[in-house]
Design a protein around this motif. Structure first.
Motif, PDB file in Angstrom:
ATOM      1  N   UNK A  67      -3.147   4.231  -2.272  1.00 56.24           N
ATOM      2  CA  UNK A  67      -4.566   4.485  -1.115  1.00 56.24           C
ATOM      3  C   UNK A  67      -4.653   6.082  -1.018  1.00 56.24           C
ATOM      4  N   UNK A  68      -5.426   6.382  -2.028  1.00 59.53           N
ATOM      5  CA  UNK A  68      -5.710   7.725  -1.839  1.00 59.53           C
ATOM      6  C   UNK A  68      -6.543   8.063  -0.737  1.00 59.53           C
ATOM      7  N   UNK A 106       9.309  11.958  -3.088  1.00 55.02           N
ATOM      8  CA  UNK A 106       8.846  10.711  -3.806  1.00 55.02           C
ATOM      9  C   UNK A 106       8.228   9.802  -2.809  1.00 55.02           C
ATOM     10  N   UNK A 107       7.651  10.084  -1.815  1.00 52.64           N
ATOM     11  CA  UNK A 107       7.048   9.184  -0.780  1.00 52.64           C
ATOM     12  C   UNK A 107       5.833   8.669  -1.182  1.00 52.64           C
ATOM     13  N   UNK A 108       5.086   9.331  -2.000  1.00 56.50           N
ATOM     14  CA  UNK A 108       3.566   8.939  -2.547  1.00 56.50           C
ATOM     15  C   UNK A 108       3.737   8.250  -3.683  1.00 56.50           C
ATOM     16  N   UNK A 109       5.018   7.914  -4.305  1.00 59.20           N
ATOM     17  CA  UNK A 109       4.773   7.254  -5.689  1.00 59.20           C
ATOM     18  C   UNK A 109       5.295   5.901  -5.631  1.00 59.20           C
ATOM     19  N   UNK A 164       0.873  -1.367   0.031  1.00 61.73           N
ATOM     20  CA  UNK A 164       0.236   0.033   0.162  1.00 61.73           C
ATOM     21  C   UNK A 164       0.886   1.271   0.048  1.00 61.73           C
ATOM     22  N   UNK A 165       0.685   1.999  -0.840  1.00 63.36           N
ATOM     23  CA  UNK A 165       1.149   3.311  -0.847  1.00 63.36           C
ATOM     24  C   UNK A 165       0.251   4.483  -0.542  1.00 63.36           C
ATOM     25  N   UNK A 166       0.289   5.241   0.688  1.00 66.51           N
ATOM     26  CA  UNK A 166      -0.727   6.124   1.001  1.00 66.51           C
ATOM     27  C   UNK A 166      -0.194   7.451   0.440  1.00 66.51           C
ATOM     28  N   UNK A 196       3.941  -4.063   4.616  1.00 65.27           N
ATOM     29  CA  UNK A 196       2.995  -3.593   3.651  1.00 65.27           C
ATOM     30  C   UNK A 196       2.832  -2.160   3.333  1.00 65.27           C
ATOM     31  N   UNK A 197       3.062  -1.442   4.366  1.00 71.52           N
ATOM     32  CA  UNK A 197       3.008  -0.032   4.269  1.00 71.52           C
ATOM     33  C   UNK A 197       3.957   0.863   3.606  1.00 71.52           C
ATOM     34  N   UNK A 198       3.947   1.377   2.544  1.00 72.67           N
ATOM     35  CA  UNK A 198       4.855   1.926   1.701  1.00 72.67           C
ATOM     36  C   UNK A 198       6.247   1.573   1.612  1.00 72.67           C
ATOM     37  N   UNK A 199       6.344  -0.039   1.411  1.00 73.33           N
ATOM     38  CA  UNK A 199       7.734  -0.524   1.447  1.00 73.33           C
ATOM     39  C   UNK A 199       8.699   0.227   0.491  1.00 73.33           C
ATOM     40  N   UNK A 200       9.860   0.297   1.008  1.00 77.70           N
ATOM     41  CA  UNK A 200      10.936   1.079   0.144  1.00 77.70           C
ATOM     42  C   UNK A 200      10.968   2.373   0.524  1.00 77.70           C
ATOM     43  N   UNK A 201      10.358   2.964   1.281  1.00 78.23           N
ATOM     44  CA  UNK A 201      10.294   4.366   1.783  1.00 78.23           C
ATOM     45  C   UNK A 201      10.930   4.686   3.166  1.00 78.23           C
ATOM     46  N   UNK A 202      11.560   5.514   3.446  1.00 68.72           N
ATOM     47  CA  UNK A 202      12.111   5.904   4.480  1.00 68.72           C
ATOM     48  C   UNK A 202      13.233   4.840   5.196  1.00 68.72           C
TER      49      UNK A 202
END
Ligand code: FAD
Length: 489
Positions: free
Chosen positions: A102-103, A89-92, A78-80, A476-482
């Motif tokens: 997930x908008x 680029x956190x939401x891409x 899921x990318x919030x 599950x949540x925004x993998x690869x970010x942060x």
């Protein structure tokens, strides 16, 4: 500790997931139409473009929770996403096309707005500007603003712990959030909305979620603080010879204006010239060109504009007499004040129109910022011939946007990935040497994952990984970010 990206959903499972998600959210709440998804697959700066299995737009916290459970059952990442105005680029999504966006934009209700308590309860998809306008109707204000206010949402502002141009007096998003509601990776709803002024029942989980960039939970609603609407406002544009003088002026203004000082932004000549060239109708506030400009604003809930302007004018007149500043003009009315702010807020868009650049939203201690700029600018420009380094923004917070513009002829999308990354590594090395942060306000997103891993304190990184593991063991949540996805052991 490992955070492998969930294995891609096999084709049959993807179909089953989409069928179940469509049933859950209805046609308004889920689309796989490339035309409807297109605008949300590229970040605001145009640096990252991803693919997505679907764009999901739930209409309630219950729907978000059910969708998260469905994603978990089908291993769909899921990318919030809020307004997609983020700068890292956190939401891409990534390019695999396995994740959903997930908008939260459909969840844009103001649940409660109360001038008496000075609180507003709003859903995550409320756009910042809409919140400003709503607060204004009851004689209140929300004391945080930034250039992307027409698209940034409350959920995104919380997820990135956004700052902006009033942090000097009112703090970042952390200071504005009184309560929070979020859906966790388990699909449970974490309800931290009770408006308690004092509450010492253990960890402050709300603060843990603020600034977590969608990696620990999906913010669905928040209780925010409001302040009485200003009675008076005074705004000035000042011309200066150096950034060191700008710091001296800041200290003087802090003493002269006290609590009313709300914004102190710096704009170098190059940035002002870019905005004047690219923003239709923009006009320079001062007749002469100055190496540096300061935009100063003071606001008061009790003093009127005339009284505020008199204090500001007296302070600037003394600075002029002392030779600290070269020139200054006070905004004659709100329209002129907004025109000054449009120059400041237009820098990012003007720069985007010029060509490729590497953006670094960095902080060092306020006192050290001028010396940092004076040391880092030639260091970068000499090491990377043809580049130009510019620093602008929130001097009063010890936070500037240190942007390095590519040499003439550099190709957008190519330069950033090659030379640009070397430039950034050098900037972040310098910032670290000066005891600063590689992200003062935009967050890490996907842009700075490697740099955070390279330069942040290993103990702090390990704790962050443990928190992620505890709250989102399936990543599950925004993998690869942060945090980087580590290879499976
Ligand atoms: P998005 O861009 O959609 O998402 C940003 C991050 O938050 C992503 O990681 C995303 O996954 C996550 N996210 C979004 N919504 C949620 C949610 N409901 N729950 C969990 N995670 C979520 N920022 C500043 O701090 N200071 C500035 O001065 C500033 N100036 C700006 C000027 C311009 C012209 C622009 C375009 C942007 C500026 N920004 C600034 C950046 C931007 O506005 C902020 O990062 C904003 O907080 C992002 O909000 P959004 O709704 O657009 O979030």
């Amino acid at each position: 500790m490992n955070h492998p990206t969930p294995p891609p959903c096999p084709a049959t499972s993807a179909e089953a997931f989409l069928a179940a998600a469509t049933e859950l959210l209805g046609p308004r709440g889920l689309t796989t139409d490339p035309d409807r998804m297109d605008a949300w697959l590229t970040d605001w700066r145009g640096r990252y473009t991803g693919r997505a299995l679907a764009l999901a737009s739930p209409a309630s916290t219950t729907e978000v929770a059910a969708l998260v459970r469905l994603c978990a059952a089908h291993s769909v990442p899921i990318v919030p996403q809020g307004g997609n105005s983020g700068m890292a680029g956190g939401a891409t999504p990534d390019t695999t096309g396995t994740a959903i966006i997930l908008s939260l934009r459909r969840m844009n209700a103001l649940r409660d707005l109360c001038a008496e308590t000075g609180q507003v309860v709003c859903e995550a998809g409320v756009v910042l500007q809409s919140l400003h306008e709503a607060a204004d109707t009851v004689g209140m204000r929300f004391p945080l603003t930034l250039g992307g206010k027409g698209s940034a949402t409350i959920g995104g502002l919380i997820a990135t712990n956004a700052g902006g141009t009033q942090v000097l007096r009112h703090g970042t998003m952390r200071a504005q959030v009184l309560g929070l509601e979020a859906v966790l990776a388990s699909g449970e709803v974490l309800d931290l909305m009770t408006p308690l002024k004092k509450d010492n029942r253990g960890f402050d989980l709300k603060q843990l979620l603020i600034g977590s960039e969608g990696t620990l939970g999906i913010v669905t609603a928040a209780r925010l603080r409001l302040l009485p609407a200003p009675v008076g406002r005074a705004t000035a544009w000042v011309g200066l010879g150096s950034i060191v003088e700008a710091r001296t002026l800041l200290r003087r203004m802090e003493r002269a204006l006290g609590e009313t000082l709300e914004g102190f932004e710096v704009v170098p000549a190059h940035c002002l010239a870019s905005v004047l060239a690219h923003q239709p109708g923009a006009r320079a506030p001062l007749a002469e060109r100055h190496a540096w400009n300061a935009l100063i604003e003071c606001v008061s809930p009790s003093k009127d504009s005339t009284a505020l302007a008199a204090t500001l004018e007296a302070g600037l007149a003394a600075a002029l007499d002392d030779g600290l500043i070269a020139d200054a003009v006070l905004a004659a009315n709100d329209t002129q004040a907004e025109a000054f702010w449009a120059l400041r807020d237009g820098i990012s868009a003007a720069e985007r129109a010029i060509g490729p650049a590497m953006q670094h939203d960095i902080s060092v201690p306020v006192e050290a910022m001028p010396e940092f700029i004076l040391a880092a600018t030639p260091a970068i420009e000499e090491a990377h011939p043809g580049t130009r380094a510019v620093a602008f923004g929130h001097l009063g917070d010890g936070n500037v946007h240190f942007h390095v513009l590519a040499p003439a002829g550099a190709v957008r999308g190519v330069w950033e990935e090659a030379d640009g990354k070397t430039v950034s590594a050098q900037v972040y090395d310098l910032v670290t040497k000066w005891g600063g942060s590689i992200s003062a306000e935009h967050g890490i997103g996907q842009m700075k994952v490697d740099e955070l891993a390279r330069l942040h304190d290993p103990v702090a990184l390990a704790v962050m990984r443990q928190v992620k593991q505890a709250l989102d063991p399936g990543n599950l949540l925004n993998p690869g970010k942060l945090l980087p996805a580590l290879p499976v052991a």
